[in-house]
Motif scaffolding. Structure first.
Motif, PDB file in Angstrom:
ATOM      1  N   THR A 194       0.973  -1.714   0.117  1.00 27.34           N
ATOM      2  CA  THR A 194       0.272   0.114  -0.395  1.00 27.34           C
ATOM      3  C   THR A 194       1.018   1.281  -0.218  1.00 27.34           C
ATOM      4  N   GLN A 195       1.724   1.212   0.825  1.00 24.90           N
ATOM      5  CA  GLN A 195       2.998   1.913   1.032  1.00 24.90           C
ATOM      6  C   GLN A 195       3.641   2.534  -0.071  1.00 24.90           C
ATOM      7  N   ALA A 196       4.031   1.452  -1.237  1.00 31.58           N
ATOM      8  CA  ALA A 196       4.154   0.993  -2.278  1.00 31.58           C
ATOM      9  C   ALA A 196       3.315   2.224  -3.498  1.00 31.58           C
ATOM     10  N   HIS A 197       2.046   2.085  -3.462  1.00 33.42           N
ATOM     11  CA  HIS A 197       1.033   2.829  -4.107  1.00 33.42           C
ATOM     12  C   HIS A 197       0.452   3.504  -4.033  1.00 33.42           C
TER      13      HIS A 197
ATOM     14  N   HIS B  25       0.757   6.452  -4.481  1.00 38.45           N
ATOM     15  CA  HIS B  25       0.573   7.725  -5.165  1.00 38.45           C
ATOM     16  C   HIS B  25      -0.405   7.597  -6.455  1.00 38.45           C
ATOM     17  N   LEU B  26      -1.177   6.174  -6.156  1.00 37.54           N
ATOM     18  CA  LEU B  26      -2.148   5.846  -7.419  1.00 37.54           C
ATOM     19  C   LEU B  26      -3.324   6.459  -7.036  1.00 37.54           C
ATOM     20  N   ILE B  27      -3.515   6.472  -5.359  1.00 38.48           N
ATOM     21  CA  ILE B  27      -4.622   7.242  -5.185  1.00 38.48           C
ATOM     22  C   ILE B  27      -4.608   8.619  -4.128  1.00 38.48           C
ATOM     23  N   PRO B  28      -4.945   9.643  -5.302  1.00 36.30           N
ATOM     24  CA  PRO B  28      -4.320  11.149  -5.076  1.00 36.30           C
ATOM     25  C   PRO B  28      -5.922  11.119  -4.003  1.00 36.30           C
ATOM     26  N   ALA B  29      -5.681  12.250  -2.441  1.00 38.08           N
ATOM     27  CA  ALA B  29      -6.770  12.586  -2.125  1.00 38.08           C
ATOM     28  C   ALA B  29      -7.980  13.450  -2.317  1.00 38.08           C
ATOM     29  N   GLU B  30      -7.992  14.231  -3.966  1.00 39.10           N
ATOM     30  CA  GLU B  30      -8.197  14.874  -4.048  1.00 39.10           C
ATOM     31  C   GLU B  30      -9.789  13.951  -5.127  1.00 39.10           C
TER      32      GLU B  30
ATOM     33  N   PRO C   7     -10.850  10.539  -1.304  1.00 40.73           N
ATOM     34  CA  PRO C   7     -10.409  11.573   0.017  1.00 40.73           C
ATOM     35  C   PRO C   7     -10.611   9.860   0.886  1.00 40.73           C
ATOM     36  N   ASN C   8     -11.908   8.928   0.926  1.00 38.27           N
ATOM     37  CA  ASN C   8     -11.746   8.178   2.033  1.00 38.27           C
ATOM     38  C   ASN C   8     -10.838   6.815   1.441  1.00 38.27           C
ATOM     39  N   LEU C   9     -10.758   6.480   0.695  1.00 34.39           N
ATOM     40  CA  LEU C   9     -10.067   5.366  -0.273  1.00 34.39           C
ATOM     41  C   LEU C   9      -8.221   6.059   0.511  1.00 34.39           C
ATOM     42  N   ARG C  10      -7.777   6.888   0.580  1.00 37.16           N
ATOM     43  CA  ARG C  10      -6.319   7.768   0.563  1.00 37.16           C
ATOM     44  C   ARG C  10      -7.181   8.021   2.044  1.00 37.16           C
ATOM     45  N   ALA C  11      -7.803   8.390   2.853  1.00 38.08           N
ATOM     46  CA  ALA C  11      -7.747   7.737   4.381  1.00 38.08           C
ATOM     47  C   ALA C  11      -6.830   6.826   4.406  1.00 38.08           C
ATOM     48  N   MET C  12      -7.430   5.818   4.184  1.00 32.52           N
ATOM     49  CA  MET C  12      -7.982   4.287   4.898  1.00 32.52           C
ATOM     50  C   MET C  12      -6.159   3.735   4.334  1.00 32.52           C
TER      51      MET C  12
ATOM     52  N   GLU D 220      -3.715   4.743   3.966  1.00 31.17           N
ATOM     53  CA  GLU D 220      -2.587   6.097   4.855  1.00 31.17           C
ATOM     54  C   GLU D 220      -2.779   5.163   6.011  1.00 31.17           C
ATOM     55  N   ARG D 221      -3.179   4.789   6.265  1.00 32.54           N
ATOM     56  CA  ARG D 221      -3.177   4.303   7.614  1.00 32.54           C
ATOM     57  C   ARG D 221      -3.598   2.738   7.003  1.00 32.54           C
ATOM     58  N   VAL D 222      -3.530   1.574   6.316  1.00 32.72           N
ATOM     59  CA  VAL D 222      -2.650   0.475   5.972  1.00 32.72           C
ATOM     60  C   VAL D 222      -1.753   0.689   6.322  1.00 32.72           C
ATOM     61  N   ALA D 223      -1.042   1.917   5.767  1.00 36.28           N
ATOM     62  CA  ALA D 223       0.294   1.798   5.040  1.00 36.28           C
ATOM     63  C   ALA D 223       1.293   2.029   7.263  1.00 36.28           C
TER      64      ALA D 223
END
Lengths: 226, 226
Positions: free
Chosen positions: B172-175, B177-182, B185-190, B192-195
């Motif tokens: 997840t950390q490595a990917h 950048h494929l999940i822009p917060a704009e 937002p929710n997927l990104r936040a999740m 980040e917590r996984v990473a």
DNA sequence: TTGATTTACTTACAGTGTAAGTTTATATCA
DNA sequence: TGATATAAACTTACACTGTAAGTAAATCAA
């Protein structure tokens, strides 16, 4: 002799693109079943040779993933500004409707990892509904997974049911002798009620949807261990 | 020269029967995936030619159905004399364990109509648990279907998850950048917590099982329309 | 022992995904 | 415009698939 944007063999003038290929693939899979979707048949339907498809998709799996993503895009996105119960309910029924219209979708969704843009948008919108309603992000993640498990599991069984509902009573009547009451008392009793048209044998999708929504409403944040 | 019950080619002395073939098929599918199970490979593993298998199974689908029935037989049957909640719970966890041990099972169960003896016995025992507890036969039918939808849907998604749990944070950390917060937002936040290893990303099978049991407990017999 | 039946084998066919290489069409630049 | 680079369609070929059809060997029944 120049023919702009044309397949070389046939006289077709439609340009071969990802979108055109996917549309044809969906049509073929809907009509003949996804099992009988081959690169050669798909190409033939497009007036093209099989290998031409590989200019647009890395391999068949990539094409199938594209189809799954296309199908997910047919499901209306939930609206994060409306009550989560209504949106989750609508999402479940809308998803089931699409999966029944394109019966190959679930099999593809659960046999290939799919991170297509439409799948991501679909998950994001669902998470937004739940977090907007005050759910913790992780509870929201569990919630949509729970609902999706029901949608997938129920609809897969439903699609696999080998008889048309209107034939079920008749077929059951004809096979009653295969279900002896000594070995299978409950199955036998149920089969008899189906044969007598006292029970249609259809399962209840909405019951599960409501049960899950009610369960999520009562959730206190303390969950049992997985 | 007479060799009793022997494959002609190899020196193997094991008699070729449905059971022997199924055991080999299960072993191959467990090791190499059911996709790569071919009649020729299976025959080779048995020291026999592909067409010999057709003396014991009408075709490949019949063999696959036999495998599914074999797998279902690995699930302990519920005990109709014990509390239905405990039996339904145990059944769910036992089924999931078997489906994870033989990951091809669910796909077979939901892609081929299966009325093998073990499948019938499994359904009969489940119905017995519910009717013994006082459930109406049709409510019992809906109840097990509901639980099975959860088991199938959840486990299918779980089996399809493309990363090992211990790799998930890193991947997840490595990917990220494929999940822009704009856009997400929710997927990104999740993500980040996984990473950050604050969330393992695993979903909660038991939550759904308990939610369904609780829902069935509270059921009054009045269900919404499907 | 003879004949019938079951089971394993051989061959062959139509179909699969796709690697490798070739030809044609389009886009870019002088 | 014409030359050249790139993209896209085509051709061929290969290893594999399920299984129909026919043959040969083993086992069972009389």
């Amino acid at each position: 002799m120049r023919r702009a944007q044309v397949a070389r063999k046939s006289g077709k003038t439609s340009k071969l693109t990802r979108e055109v290929i996917l549309a044809a693939a969906v049509k073929l899979a809907d009509e003949a079943g996804s099992d009988s979707l081959s690169m050669r048949k798909l190409a033939a339907a497009l007036g093209v040779e099989a290998m031409s498809l590989y200019n647009h998709f890395a391999n068949k799996d990539a094409l199938l993933m594209g189809m799954a993503d296309w199908a997910i895009a047919q499901i209306p996105l939930p609206n994060p500004d409306r009550p989560w119960q209504d949106e989750l309910r609508a999402r479940a029924h809308n998803a089931r409707a699409v999966f029944k219209r394109h019966p190959w979708t679930i099999q593809l969704m659960v046999s290939l990892p799919n991170t297509g843009p439409n799948v991501l948008a679909y998950v994001e919108a669902t998470l937004a509904v739940m977090t907007n309603a005050g759910f913790d992000l992780i509870d929201a993640d569990h919630a949509w997974n729970l609902m999706d498990s029901h949608i997938y599991g129920f609809t897969l069984q439903e699609l696999n049911f080998p008889f048309a509902p209107e034939d079920y009573a008749e077929v059951t009547q004809a096979h009653l002798h295969l279900i002896p009451a000594e070995t299978y008392p409950n199955l036998r009793a149920m089969a008899e009620r189906v044969a007598a048209r006292e029970y249609d044998g259809l399962h209840n999708f909405a019951q599960g949807v409501e049960l899950i929504i009610a369960g999520l409403e009562g959730e206190s944040g303390v969950l049992p261990e997985s």
